[in-house]
Design an enzyme around this catalytic site. Sequence first.
Site, PDB file in Angstrom:
ATOM      1  CG  ASP A 249      32.365  35.909  41.822  1.00  0.00           C
ATOM      2  OD1 ASP A 249      31.397  36.671  41.676  1.00  0.00           O
ATOM      3  OD2 ASP A 249      33.351  35.913  41.078  1.00  0.00           O
ATOM      4  CG  HIS A 277      34.070  37.736  37.697  1.00  0.00           C
ATOM      5  ND1 HIS A 277      33.449  37.537  38.894  1.00  0.00           N
ATOM      6  CD2 HIS A 277      33.931  39.051  37.407  1.00  0.00           C
ATOM      7  CE1 HIS A 277      32.948  38.689  39.314  1.00  0.00           C
ATOM      8  NE2 HIS A 277      33.219  39.625  38.416  1.00  0.00           N
TER       9      HIS A 277
END
Length: 437
Positions: A249, A277
């Site tokens: 990410d 996440h």
Amino acid sequence: MAVAEFIPSSSSSSSLAKTITLYSSQLLHVSTRKPRLSLTPLRRSKICCSVISNEVEAPVPVAKEPVKKTECFGVFCLTYNLKAEEETSSWKKLINVSVSGAAGMIANHLLFKLASGEVFGPDQPVALKLLGSERSIQALEGVAMELEDSLFPLLREVSIGIDPYEVFQDAEWALLIGAKPRGPGMERAGLLDINGQIFAEQGKALNAVASRNVKVIVVGNPCNTNALICLKNAPDIPAKNFHALTRLDENRAKCQLALKAGVFYDKVSNMTIWGNHSTTQVPDFLNAKINDFPVKDVIRDSKWLEEEFTEKIQKRGGVLIQKWGRSSAASTAVSVVDAMRSLVTPTPEGDWFSTGVYTNGNPYGIAEDIVFSMPCRSKGDGDYELVKDVLMDDYLRSRIKKSEDELLAEKRCVAHLTGEGIAVCDLPGDTMLPGEM
């Protein structure tokens, strides 16, 4: 809401765990010792689902006796020198790296990077211990054969198996990739429970046989809560040693900021991913920099930053699945390498990196006893410290709170797997995880 209860069952006498130790075919070393085929009953578990109760009673834990250390064979026990009598003094001690889900696509990219020296350097030999399932054992053999055929001089040992108590023996790094993907019609609570069982068992195995200072990176989703389950089942290993992978990410966020600013992505620094996440993750543009200037001074489009940029990072995994037909593998493997290197290489002065870690003692006011992605620095010794000099505004705090609430709800949903009694699933929403479908 559907939930699942984990009920340990007796081992099936017909199930056999297969462990095969492979060593490099390009090296000549005559040994009278023969590789041993270990035949150990495979432990099975039964999953019972219920749609009439949102409470799950904690099961009675089943302990397993630690296995004895498996002896290495042939040239891998000695030096990368054909003279067997000259034991190594020039090579460093082997680093043992265990990888679960080793027959999958992420591992297929990752293992060759580990064997090539990309993580630990050009003079550090490694041993790879690969964990699969009874169904994937032949694929694991194929992976090991490819590693043999690649002639990596740093790869000194490869072993494969389906029993974590064997594969995690003396592990100094454990990369936990294997997890069940979310199937059609599966509720988030069900995914948390089924994968949580996997990581509870792996936590127990790590606690029994791994190095006391093993570093654990959890990749299998939902990775934050899986990491929490794993560490709760490994009480003899420091909780600080467990990480949930949010580096992919971070890498995605750096790329998008670079594209918007018209620079190469190496000009983007101090990028933090806060939280889970999932689609509640918070890509932090307030503290990020481009060419050492605050992002908001370089990209003055606040609407783009708060809406398009944030949503693009949160949903990038899902878009990739639509384009590619499967979840990210190569880029995930690269991010695992990046995450490991961040811990074994000193962090550049003034910069930091993102990783999901245990929140106890954090300076940000985030709830304790969860695994939450935060900004960290490392001296390169495998350890890290949380960054204290970060800015916070109302926008950032409100977004962080939403991700925090989600993780607290996930924690309640897996209480039966963390030793906290009864699980109650009251998830605030079904925030799809990248790669679940």
